[in-house]
Write a protein that holds these residues in place. Structure first.
Motif, short mmCIF file in Angstrom:
data_model
loop_
_atom_site.label_atom_id
_atom_site.label_comp_id
_atom_site.label_asym_id
_atom_site.label_seq_id
_atom_site.Cartn_x
_atom_site.Cartn_y
_atom_site.Cartn_z
N VAL A 163 -18.08 -8.47 -3.88
CA VAL A 163 -17.23 -6.99 -3.06
C VAL A 163 -16.34 -8.15 -2.34
CG1 VAL A 163 -17.13 -5.70 -1.00
CG2 VAL A 163 -18.97 -5.84 -2.83
N GLY A 174 -12.75 -4.26 1.21
CA GLY A 174 -13.44 -3.27 0.09
C GLY A 174 -13.26 -2.78 -1.75
N VAL A 188 -14.81 -3.62 -4.83
CA VAL A 188 -15.89 -3.90 -5.75
C VAL A 188 -15.46 -4.93 -7.39
CG1 VAL A 188 -16.95 -1.86 -5.89
CG2 VAL A 188 -18.46 -3.73 -5.74
N PHE A 227 -14.15 3.44 -6.82
CA PHE A 227 -13.91 3.18 -5.57
C PHE A 227 -12.61 2.51 -4.85
CE2 PHE A 227 -18.64 2.33 -6.45
CZ PHE A 227 -18.84 2.68 -5.58
N LYS A 250 -12.22 3.84 -1.88
CA LYS A 250 -12.74 3.77 -0.84
C LYS A 250 -12.88 2.09 -0.56
CE LYS A 250 -15.88 7.75 -3.06
NZ LYS A 250 -14.38 7.75 -3.72
N TYR A 251 -13.60 1.95 0.06
CA TYR A 251 -13.60 0.63 1.09
C TYR A 251 -15.63 0.33 1.45
CZ TYR A 251 -13.77 -3.39 4.24
OH TYR A 251 -14.31 -4.82 4.73
N VAL A 252 -15.51 -0.27 -0.12
CA VAL A 252 -16.59 -0.98 0.19
C VAL A 252 -17.38 -2.12 0.74
CG1 VAL A 252 -18.57 -1.52 -1.98
CG2 VAL A 252 -16.55 -0.02 -1.97
N ASP A 253 -18.11 -1.86 1.69
CA ASP A 253 -18.87 -2.87 2.11
C ASP A 253 -20.02 -3.40 2.21
OD1 ASP A 253 -18.56 -3.91 5.33
OD2 ASP A 253 -21.61 -3.22 4.86
N ILE A 298 -22.87 -4.36 -1.28
CA ILE A 298 -23.82 -4.47 -3.27
C ILE A 298 -24.67 -4.88 -3.54
CG2 ILE A 298 -22.11 -5.79 -4.99
CD1 ILE A 298 -22.10 -4.51 -6.96
N ALA A 303 -23.86 0.82 -3.75
CA ALA A 303 -23.05 0.84 -3.35
C ALA A 303 -23.03 1.73 -1.50
CB ALA A 303 -21.40 1.05 -3.83
N VAL A 344 -21.08 2.09 1.15
CA VAL A 344 -19.66 2.55 1.18
C VAL A 344 -18.96 2.74 2.57
CG1 VAL A 344 -17.45 4.32 0.74
CG2 VAL A 344 -18.47 3.33 -1.22
N TYR A 354 -24.14 5.44 -2.63
CA TYR A 354 -23.90 5.07 -4.21
C TYR A 354 -25.22 4.41 -4.84
CZ TYR A 354 -19.65 7.79 -2.91
OH TYR A 354 -18.70 8.74 -2.12
#
Length: 389
Positions: A110, A114, A116, A144, A147-150, A152, A161, A163, A172
């Motif tokens: 990540v 954000g 991934v 994603f 979206k903002y992935v923080d 994994i 994941a 988000v 998710y």
């Protein structure tokens, strides 16, 4: 690294795929100090993730090193070859990576933006790209893109994941789901695109974990949620289940048959059944500060009387760091993953000897990480400590 009094990285246990980073294809029953040329310029490893037989190391500068088994492309080095020594993942250059996770044969990364990325075995859809193909370079999950992935988290054959957005945090799941590990309420063999776990939408999740066929999440107020394969006699859970407890947890570490839980107060609790001495007979949390597996009263007091600072769970072994800087291990030891100089299982926590230059282990900050049958520890003198989870 050994000469400058700075960070030291140690590894021990199963090493026949190069996962110890020693340059040798052999198990090690005692901690081995790694020498990593890629870090000779002063770069610091901020965290590590250990998978089935490979390791991902994240540097403080947002770089990534990998080593170990690479037969499915999980090292992200552009091939499907194992590496005996740490190598930089050049496919991620230009990205500032903030979080990494190693699964059984796949990997996730990540970035600070954000985004991934994933690579490795994709035969169960665990890479999340909408197919079942394996990849030897980290590819961005386009699902994603808006979206903002923080974070994994990569398990045996599934991934999670976390988000974050204006509406809070969402979890998710993608990959294998037969045991409920995706948290999507219904039994499904696998999915190759991320699916939202709606049961967690109101929980304010701040951390996720995956290992084996298990999944877990922690909320801002220290509540623990688990789903997937049941621990011990518990049945599989196809949606996240809140673990009723008055305790506030700050970290969870998942093994194949057990879980370690660390409270805000530094108390250790465990879930699961007895496998190679990893756990006690108790299947539920209780209000006592117990350390299951410590059956001798003296040993029980020695461990439980000290605050626990860090935890890690391998396939069937456990590792903790105590307040005085000691590393203690117990459980399955066939490959030397307990670091005690033998290949025996140990039901009682034993102290691992790290050959520090300084006289006292208490002078170090220590972080521990576990793969299926091996262990990694990062030590750093307190005065220069900069490590994060």
């Amino acid at each position: 690294m050994e000469d400058d009094g700075e960070q030291e990285i140690w590894s021990w246990g199963a090493g026949t795929d190069g996962q110890l980073g020693t340059g040798r294809l052999e198990d090690e029953t005692r901690p081995q100090l790694l020498r990593i040329p890629s870090l000779s310029s002063g770069a610091v490893v901020s965290s590590v993730s250990c998978g089935g037989a490979h390791v991902i190391a994240l540097t403080a500068g947002g770089g990534v090193l990998t080593w170990g088994r690479g037969n499915s492309g999980q090292l992200g080095l552009g091939d499907m070859v194992s590496s005996l020594e740490p190598k930089p993942v050049v496919g991620l250059e230009g990205c500032f990576i903030t979080h990494v996770s190693a699964g059984w044969s796949h990997s996730g990364f990540v970035s600070d933006e954000g985004k991934v990325y994933s690579c490795g075995d994709g035969s169960f859809g665990q890479l999340g790209h909408g197919d079942f193909q394996s990849r030897c370079f980290p590819d961005e999950l386009l699902f994603f893109s808006d979206k903002y992935v923080d974070q994994i988290a990569c398990g045996m054959r599934h991934s999670l994941a976390l988000v974050k957005g204006c509406c809070g945090a969402q979890v998710y799941g993608f990959g294998a789901g037969k045991r409920g590990q995706l948290g999507i309420s219904n039994k499904i063999q696998s999915v190759n695109l991320p699916v939202l776990s709606s049961a967690l939408e109101a929980a304010e999740i701040v951390g996720i974990a995956a290992a084996g066929d298990h999944s877990a999440a922690l909320s801002t107020d220290g509540r623990l949620f688990t789903w997937g394969r049941g621990f011990g006699t518990n049945s599989d859970a196809f949606s996240p289940q809140y673990l009723p407890s008055p305790l506030s947890f700050r970290k969870v570490a998942l093994g194949w048959n057990h879980a370690l839980l660390l409270t805000d107060e530094g108390e250790l609790y465990m879930l699961g059944g007895k496998h190679h001495g990893t756990l006690s007979d108790s299947e539920r949390l209780n209000a006592t500060n117990s350390l299951p597996g410590a059956t001798e009263e003296d040993n029980f007091r020695a461990v439980c009387g000290i605050k626990i600072l860090d935890i890690a769970a391998g396939a069937e072994h456990s590792v903790v760091v105590t307040e005085d800087g000691a590393v203690k291990t117990w459980g399955w030891g066939e490959h030397g993953q307990l670091g005690l100089g033998d290949t025996c299982d140990h039901t009682n926590p034993q102290t691992v000897t790290l050959r520090h230059k300084l006289e006292s282990a208490a002078a170090f900050d220590v972080k521990v990480y576990s793969g299926s049958g091996f262990t990694v520890a990062i030590t750093r003198p307190h005065a220069a400590a900069k490590l994060t989870n």
